[in-house]
Design a protein around this motif. Structure first.
Motif, PDB file in Angstrom:
ATOM      1  N   UNK A 310       0.818  -1.216   0.000  1.00  0.00           N
ATOM      2  CA  UNK A 310       0.000   0.000   0.000  1.00  0.00           C
ATOM      3  C   UNK A 310       0.853   1.269   0.000  1.00  0.00           C
ATOM      4  N   UNK A 311       1.908   1.284   0.787  1.00  0.00           N
ATOM      5  CA  UNK A 311       2.685   2.503   0.925  1.00  0.00           C
ATOM      6  C   UNK A 311       3.608   2.756  -0.267  1.00  0.00           C
ATOM      7  N   UNK A 312       3.733   1.770  -1.162  1.00  0.00           N
ATOM      8  CA  UNK A 312       4.502   1.960  -2.395  1.00  0.00           C
ATOM      9  C   UNK A 312       3.621   2.438  -3.534  1.00  0.00           C
ATOM     10  N   UNK A 313       2.314   2.525  -3.300  1.00  0.00           N
ATOM     11  CA  UNK A 313       1.378   2.923  -4.354  1.00  0.00           C
ATOM     12  C   UNK A 313       1.682   4.335  -4.853  1.00  0.00           C
ATOM     13  N   UNK A 314       1.474   4.556  -6.129  1.00  0.00           N
ATOM     14  CA  UNK A 314       1.772   5.860  -6.732  1.00  0.00           C
ATOM     15  C   UNK A 314       0.945   6.994  -6.129  1.00  0.00           C
ATOM     16  N   UNK A 315      -0.215   6.658  -5.530  1.00  0.00           N
ATOM     17  CA  UNK A 315      -1.060   7.684  -4.910  1.00  0.00           C
ATOM     18  C   UNK A 315      -0.330   8.373  -3.751  1.00  0.00           C
ATOM     19  N   UNK A 316       0.562   7.652  -3.087  1.00  0.00           N
ATOM     20  CA  UNK A 316       1.275   8.202  -1.930  1.00  0.00           C
ATOM     21  C   UNK A 316       2.180   9.346  -2.370  1.00  0.00           C
ATOM     22  N   UNK A 317       2.856   9.159  -3.477  1.00  0.00           N
ATOM     23  CA  UNK A 317       3.830  10.143  -3.955  1.00  0.00           C
ATOM     24  C   UNK A 317       3.198  11.495  -4.238  1.00  0.00           C
ATOM     25  N   UNK A 318       1.939  11.500  -4.687  1.00  0.00           N
ATOM     26  CA  UNK A 318       1.287  12.741  -5.093  1.00  0.00           C
ATOM     27  C   UNK A 318       0.656  13.506  -3.931  1.00  0.00           C
ATOM     28  N   UNK A 319       0.684  12.948  -2.718  1.00  0.00           N
ATOM     29  CA  UNK A 319       0.069  13.589  -1.554  1.00  0.00           C
ATOM     30  C   UNK A 319       1.152  13.876  -0.509  1.00  0.00           C
ATOM     31  N   UNK A 320       1.511  15.129  -0.340  1.00  0.00           N
ATOM     32  CA  UNK A 320       2.652  15.490   0.495  1.00  0.00           C
ATOM     33  C   UNK A 320       2.503  14.997   1.933  1.00  0.00           C
ATOM     34  N   UNK A 321       1.369  15.292   2.564  1.00  0.00           N
ATOM     35  CA  UNK A 321       1.165  14.884   3.962  1.00  0.00           C
ATOM     36  C   UNK A 321       1.163  13.366   4.103  1.00  0.00           C
ATOM     37  N   UNK A 322       0.535  12.698   3.130  1.00  0.00           N
ATOM     38  CA  UNK A 322       0.483  11.234   3.142  1.00  0.00           C
ATOM     39  C   UNK A 322       1.888  10.662   2.970  1.00  0.00           C
ATOM     40  N   UNK A 323       2.653  11.264   2.065  1.00  0.00           N
ATOM     41  CA  UNK A 323       4.022  10.787   1.805  1.00  0.00           C
ATOM     42  C   UNK A 323       4.892  10.896   3.048  1.00  0.00           C
ATOM     43  N   UNK A 324       4.772  12.001   3.751  1.00  0.00           N
ATOM     44  CA  UNK A 324       5.570  12.211   4.963  1.00  0.00           C
ATOM     45  C   UNK A 324       5.208  11.200   6.043  1.00  0.00           C
ATOM     46  N   UNK A 325       3.909  10.990   6.243  1.00  0.00           N
ATOM     47  CA  UNK A 325       3.471  10.047   7.265  1.00  0.00           C
ATOM     48  C   UNK A 325       3.764   8.611   6.863  1.00  0.00           C
ATOM     49  N   UNK A 326       3.711   8.331   5.561  1.00  0.00           N
ATOM     50  CA  UNK A 326       3.967   6.971   5.075  1.00  0.00           C
ATOM     51  C   UNK A 326       5.372   6.511   5.454  1.00  0.00           C
ATOM     52  N   UNK A 327       6.340   7.419   5.401  1.00  0.00           N
ATOM     53  CA  UNK A 327       7.718   7.056   5.768  1.00  0.00           C
ATOM     54  C   UNK A 327       7.782   6.580   7.223  1.00  0.00           C
ATOM     55  N   UNK A 328       7.013   7.234   8.080  1.00  0.00           N
ATOM     56  CA  UNK A 328       7.003   6.863   9.496  1.00  0.00           C
ATOM     57  C   UNK A 328       6.300   5.520   9.702  1.00  0.00           C
ATOM     58  N   UNK A 329       5.249   5.258   8.931  1.00  0.00           N
ATOM     59  CA  UNK A 329       4.526   3.989   9.047  1.00  0.00           C
ATOM     60  C   UNK A 329       5.398   2.838   8.553  1.00  0.00           C
ATOM     61  N   UNK A 330       6.126   3.060   7.452  1.00  0.00           N
ATOM     62  CA  UNK A 330       7.044   2.031   6.942  1.00  0.00           C
ATOM     63  C   UNK A 330       8.066   1.664   8.013  1.00  0.00           C
ATOM     64  N   UNK A 331       8.571   2.688   8.698  1.00  0.00           N
ATOM     65  CA  UNK A 331       9.560   2.456   9.750  1.00  0.00           C
ATOM     66  C   UNK A 331       9.000   1.572  10.855  1.00  0.00           C
ATOM     67  N   UNK A 332       7.702   1.729  11.152  1.00  0.00           N
ATOM     68  CA  UNK A 332       7.064   0.899  12.175  1.00  0.00           C
ATOM     69  C   UNK A 332       7.099  -0.581  11.796  1.00  0.00           C
ATOM     70  N   UNK A 333       7.051  -0.858  10.492  1.00  0.00           N
ATOM     71  CA  UNK A 333       7.030  -2.242  10.027  1.00  0.00           C
ATOM     72  C   UNK A 333       8.382  -2.927  10.055  1.00  0.00           C
ATOM     73  N   UNK A 334       9.459  -2.152  10.126  1.00  0.00           N
ATOM     74  CA  UNK A 334      10.786  -2.745  10.226  1.00  0.00           C
ATOM     75  C   UNK A 334      11.407  -3.131   8.895  1.00  0.00           C
ATOM     76  N   UNK A 335      12.487  -3.872   8.986  1.00  0.00           N
ATOM     77  CA  UNK A 335      13.325  -4.209   7.824  1.00  0.00           C
ATOM     78  C   UNK A 335      12.557  -4.937   6.725  1.00  0.00           C
ATOM     79  N   UNK A 336      11.720  -5.901   7.091  1.00  0.00           N
ATOM     80  CA  UNK A 336      10.997  -6.661   6.073  1.00  0.00           C
ATOM     81  C   UNK A 336      10.012  -5.787   5.317  1.00  0.00           C
ATOM     82  N   UNK A 337       9.423  -4.801   6.003  1.00  0.00           N
ATOM     83  CA  UNK A 337       8.515  -3.882   5.313  1.00  0.00           C
ATOM     84  C   UNK A 337       9.266  -3.059   4.276  1.00  0.00           C
ATOM     85  N   UNK A 338      10.488  -2.620   4.607  1.00  0.00           N
ATOM     86  CA  UNK A 338      11.310  -1.894   3.635  1.00  0.00           C
ATOM     87  C   UNK A 338      11.575  -2.766   2.408  1.00  0.00           C
TER      88      UNK A 338
END
Length: 354
Positions: A310-338
């Motif tokens: 979900x966080x790699x979807x192209x929709x994320x890139x076009x939404x500044x606030x979503x993009x910023x928060x998405x980076x933090x959510x990815x971090x919550x998932x850890x290495x495998x999420x990356x």
């Protein structure tokens, strides 16, 4: 079952996605044949914009114990998810806002999980009716697959409960903008007594996922299955894994939903900090409940894969606030999420070029 993310991704790319693409091509061809222009438009639009729902859901077919069972599971998942997305479009983008119509349309989903149930006129409250048998065929495919499963009688009550949550949600969330929040609050209050810590919009998100149904289908095709396993799957996926799934879905759709005037559960959080805190809680709870399901490693990897997909979807890139928060959510998932995030971006890039 799967000890690492690399072996899982290899099997997804080679054993799952090619057959999903084949099934989606079939349903696109059938949608092209729909006589009514409005029904045809919504069927094709749902297949165009929501195909990744089928790709993600079909990963559960890896739980099937042989190639034939895997392909049967994918047939069910793609048909059921295609039906879900088509009906969602009819309710979201349709010409009327009648709860009776929404309920009648979603009878198709209720019937699809019960091979013995006769079909009804799902379009009876709307003027657009001529779909060339499209919706009936989606129901038929689902019923046919479940009719051939070894343990359908065991999973039916649990599938039925998840299906009811889903269909009830769809009726309430698609009414007029003035009504929908109040209706959902009232509905959630009567349905979430077991999970009082969940806000009404969080419980609604938990009801809006199809993942538990897909998981039950995949396991029920296996040779060995039991009531205990069905219960562990139901409790493992509902509410937290399903809630995380739908919150991610709404998270990336915020700009689109605001533009279209559609309800979005993420908009009810006070701010990004509260939303991030909710994601952290859902991820933690989901990993805990996944640990109680057979093949727990697989289900925990699926969670990390959901975050990456979900966080790699192209929709994320076009939404500044979503993009910023998405980076933090990815971090919550850890290495495998990356890892899953990176692989999904590569896959999406390759598909865009073909």
């Amino acid at each position: 079952m799967y000890s690492n993310s690399i072996s899982l991704m290899i099997d997804i790319f080679y054993k799952i996605f090619p057959f999903v693409d084949k099934e989606l091509a079939h349903w696109r061809k059938r949608a092209e044949q729909i006589p009514d222009p409005e029904l045809k438009k919504q069927a094709l639009a749902s297949l165009e914009s929501k195909a990744f729902h089928c790709q993600g859901g079909a990963i559960f077919a890896l739980l099937a114990d042989n190639k034939w069972n895997r392909e049967e599971t994918i047939k069910f998942i793609v048909a059921y998810q295609t039906m879900s997305d088509y009906l969602d479009n009819l309710c979201d983008r349709g010409t009327i806002l009648n709860p009776k119509d929404f309920s009648a349309l979603h009878e198709a989903m209720r019937h699809s999980i019960d091979p013995g149930h006769e079909k009804t006129d799902y379009y009876r409250f709307r003027s657009e009716k001529e779909d060339g048998g499209y919706l009936y065929e989606l129901v038929d495919v689902c019923q046919s697959v479940l009719r051939g499963t070894r343990h359908h009688s065991i999973i039916l009550p649990y599938m039925g409960a998840l299906n009811s949550y889903y269909c009830e949600l769809q009726v309430h969330k698609h009414v007029t903008e003035e009504e929908r929040a109040a209706r959902l609050m009232g509905w959630a209050k009567t349905r979430n007594s077991d999970f009082p810590s969940l806000a009404w919009y969080e419980f609604s998100a938990c009801a809006g996922s199809t993942l538990g149904i897909f998981c039950l289908c995949a396991y029920s095709i296996q040779k060995e299955f039991s009531e205990e396993k069905a219960i562990s799957i139901f409790n493992g996926y509902f509410p937290y894994i399903q809630g995380l799934h739908i919150l991610l879905d709404y998270f990336i759709d915020q700009e689109e939903d605001q533009k279209e005037g559609d309800l979005n559960f993420c908009s009810y959080y006070r701010d990004d900090d509260e939303l991030l805190s909710s994601f952290a809680s859902f991820i933690s709870q989901s990993l805990d409940t996944a640990a109680n399901i057979p093949d727990k490693g697989f289900h925990q990897l699926i969670l990390k894969g959901l975050l990456g997909l979900y966080l790699s979807d192209s929709k994320v890139k076009s939404q500044k606030n979503v993009r910023t928060l998405a980076r933090k959510v990815i971090k919550l998932g850890g290495r495998q999420t990356y890892f899953f995030y990176g692989m999904a971006r590569v896959y999406n890039s390759l598909r865009a070029k073909t």
